[in-house]
Design a protein around this motif. Structure first.
Motif, PDB file in Angstrom:
ATOM      1  N   PHE A 139      -0.253   8.569  -1.143  1.00 16.68           N
ATOM      2  CA  PHE A 139      -0.586   9.799  -0.433  1.00 16.68           C
ATOM      3  C   PHE A 139       0.000  11.038  -1.113  1.00 16.68           C
ATOM      4  O   PHE A 139      -0.131  12.154  -0.593  1.00 16.68           O
ATOM      5  CB  PHE A 139      -0.114   9.734   1.022  1.00 16.68           C
ATOM      6  CG  PHE A 139       1.353   9.412   1.193  1.00 16.68           C
ATOM      7  CD1 PHE A 139       2.319  10.398   1.098  1.00 16.68           C
ATOM      8  CD2 PHE A 139       1.753   8.106   1.436  1.00 16.68           C
ATOM      9  CE1 PHE A 139       3.657  10.097   1.251  1.00 16.68           C
ATOM     10  CE2 PHE A 139       3.100   7.795   1.595  1.00 16.68           C
ATOM     11  CZ  PHE A 139       4.055   8.792   1.499  1.00 16.68           C
ATOM     12  N   GLU A 140       0.628  10.868  -2.272  1.00 16.86           N
ATOM     13  CA  GLU A 140       1.225  11.992  -2.988  1.00 16.86           C
ATOM     14  C   GLU A 140       0.352  12.412  -4.151  1.00 16.86           C
ATOM     15  O   GLU A 140      -0.366  11.596  -4.752  1.00 16.86           O
ATOM     16  CB  GLU A 140       2.611  11.614  -3.512  1.00 16.86           C
ATOM     17  CG  GLU A 140       3.636  11.380  -2.415  1.00 16.86           C
ATOM     18  CD  GLU A 140       5.002  10.995  -2.969  1.00 16.86           C
ATOM     19  OE1 GLU A 140       6.009  11.573  -2.499  1.00 16.86           O
ATOM     20  OE2 GLU A 140       5.075  10.134  -3.858  1.00 16.86           O
ATOM     21  N   ALA A 141       0.430  13.682  -4.498  1.00 19.52           N
ATOM     22  CA  ALA A 141      -0.320  14.208  -5.632  1.00 19.52           C
ATOM     23  C   ALA A 141       0.130  13.507  -6.908  1.00 19.52           C
ATOM     24  O   ALA A 141       1.304  13.291  -7.113  1.00 19.52           O
ATOM     25  CB  ALA A 141      -0.117  15.715  -5.746  1.00 19.52           C
ATOM     26  N   GLY A 142      -0.838  13.158  -7.742  1.00 19.99           N
ATOM     27  CA  GLY A 142      -0.531  12.539  -9.021  1.00 19.99           C
ATOM     28  C   GLY A 142      -0.612  11.019  -9.019  1.00 19.99           C
ATOM     29  O   GLY A 142      -0.442  10.401 -10.075  1.00 19.99           O
ATOM     30  N   PHE A 143      -0.876  10.419  -7.854  1.00 14.10           N
ATOM     31  CA  PHE A 143      -0.927   8.950  -7.786  1.00 14.10           C
ATOM     32  C   PHE A 143      -2.016   8.391  -8.697  1.00 14.10           C
ATOM     33  O   PHE A 143      -1.803   7.443  -9.439  1.00 14.10           O
ATOM     34  CB  PHE A 143      -1.136   8.498  -6.351  1.00 14.10           C
ATOM     35  CG  PHE A 143      -1.348   7.013  -6.194  1.00 14.10           C
ATOM     36  CD1 PHE A 143      -0.268   6.141  -6.270  1.00 14.10           C
ATOM     37  CD2 PHE A 143      -2.612   6.482  -5.994  1.00 14.10           C
ATOM     38  CE1 PHE A 143      -0.445   4.773  -6.128  1.00 14.10           C
ATOM     39  CE2 PHE A 143      -2.805   5.123  -5.866  1.00 14.10           C
ATOM     40  CZ  PHE A 143      -1.706   4.257  -5.924  1.00 14.10           C
TER      41      PHE A 143
END
Length: 365
Positions: free
Chosen positions: A357-361
């Motif tokens: 759910f985090e940016a960059g995954f």
């Protein structure tokens, strides 16, 4: 007194242990944390509760352990009685010499841990919290100035814990319904285990302050594979580095360490449960961003996964599930920020330290 010390005391009394009028409160602290103890007494007094302090003296503890015959260690009945009459326990870490017990015979750590086990079990029935007061020796181990370490500690403690809990709950919900977890990191770690039927806890600063992890207990005999730990483990003043463990049917069948191998062996030989895993933890506190060789902080880092050898967590193991019992609970960390992934039932939920759910995954390798 630094206003941050009073704020720290408020968090411990009001949020972590929720002290009420008439509560019997035990404060366990080294003398290096005297300022925090004073602030705690002030806050506890405002609550109409009744504190007593158990002052910890590592020098005295070293002298006692060196003088004792291993066969003479036994549970201290008066300490056990005190714990049975206690409603809340606030435990404070602050070192004057982190290696004070390093010249105590490792063979004595096993009977000492076993003797303390009944007291530990009683403490787990209270409202308890472990925290850190900034002290120069801990700053030195973290390779920071005293001022920088003090800022680091308070920045990690004085946070929006409601928001942290909400963020962590997303991972809790994934693990609560899961059966298998796999941890892969580099060439040295590929570990699989079952958490079927176990409960996942959301540590947002209630038991540990600072908090910031999601944790559960694996089914004891399901841990399989090999794992290498990047962050040092400290046991009774001894440093253990570059730990490698191999598991079969949940038991450590092979182990190594480049430094502190004897201390690792002594830990594993404490009892039968010490060779099994009692906890799987996932660090999620983005406010803790560097290794300080302080497990209370390091295990909460957002780019780490940790296992605890030994005793399982009672709140994670329902009555109908197998419980791993041991006199030890030793956390060891894996850095998962590079060439790593965490899988739940075959689906990757964290890649190179980044959650789904985090940016960059999606861009992580």
């Amino acid at each position: 007194m630094d206003d941050r010390i009073r704020r720290h005391a408020e968090v411990l009394v009001d949020y972590c242990t929720e002290i009420e009028p008439g509560d019997a409160v035990l404060v366990r602290a080294p003398t290096a944390a005297e300022d925090l103890v004073v602030a705690l007494y002030e806050r506890i007094g405002e609550r109409g509760a009744h504190p007593v302090t158990e002052w910890l003296n590592p020098r005295a503890g070293r002298a006692y352990a060196r003088a004792m015959d291993p066969d003479d260690f036994d549970t201290k009945a008066h300490q056990l009685a005190t714990m049975r009459e206690t409603d809340a326990v606030i435990m404070i870490k602050a070192s004057e010499n982190a290696a004070e017990g390093s010249d105590v015979d490792p063979a004595k750590s096993q009977p000492s841990s076993r003797a303390k086990q009944p007291v530990l079990q009683e403490r787990l029935e209270t409202r308890w919290v472990i925290t850190q007061h900034p002290a120069p020796r801990d700053a030195q181990r973290a390779e920071m100035s005293t001022a920088a370490w003090t800022d680091y500690v308070y920045d990690a403690i004085d946070r929006d814990w409601a928001a942290q809990r909400e963020r962590q709950q997303r991972v809790v919900e994934r693990l609560d319904d899961a059966h298998t977890v796999r941890v892969v990191s580099g060439d040295g770690t590929d570990l699989r285990l079952s958490i079927a039927g176990m409960t996942t806890i959301n540590d947002a600063g209630k038991r540990n302050m600072p908090g910031g992890e999601v944790a559960t207990s694996p089914v004891p005999d399901t841990v399989e594979g090999e794992i290498r730990f990047d962050v040092p483990l400290y046991r009774h003043g001894r440093e253990i580095r570059d730990v490698r463990l191999v598991f079969e049917d949940g038991i450590v069948v092979d182990h190594a360490a480049t430094h502190g191998a004897d201390a690792l062996r002594s830990l594993l030989e404490t009892d039968d449960g010490a060779r099994r895993v009692g906890e799987l933890g996932v660090g999620m506190n983005r406010g803790i961003d560097c290794v300080t060789d302080n497990i209370l902080f390091d295990e909460k880092m957002g780019d780490t996964v940790h296992l605890a050898l030994g005793n399982a967590m009672e709140e994670c193991v329902p009555d109908d599930r197998p419980f791993n019992e041991s006199a030890v609970h030793a956390d060891i960390l894996v850095d998962v920020s590079h060439d790593s992934r965490l899988e739940v039932d075959g689906e990757v939920i964290q890649r190179d330290g980044t959650f789904w759910f985090e940016a960059g995954f999606d861009e992580a390798s």
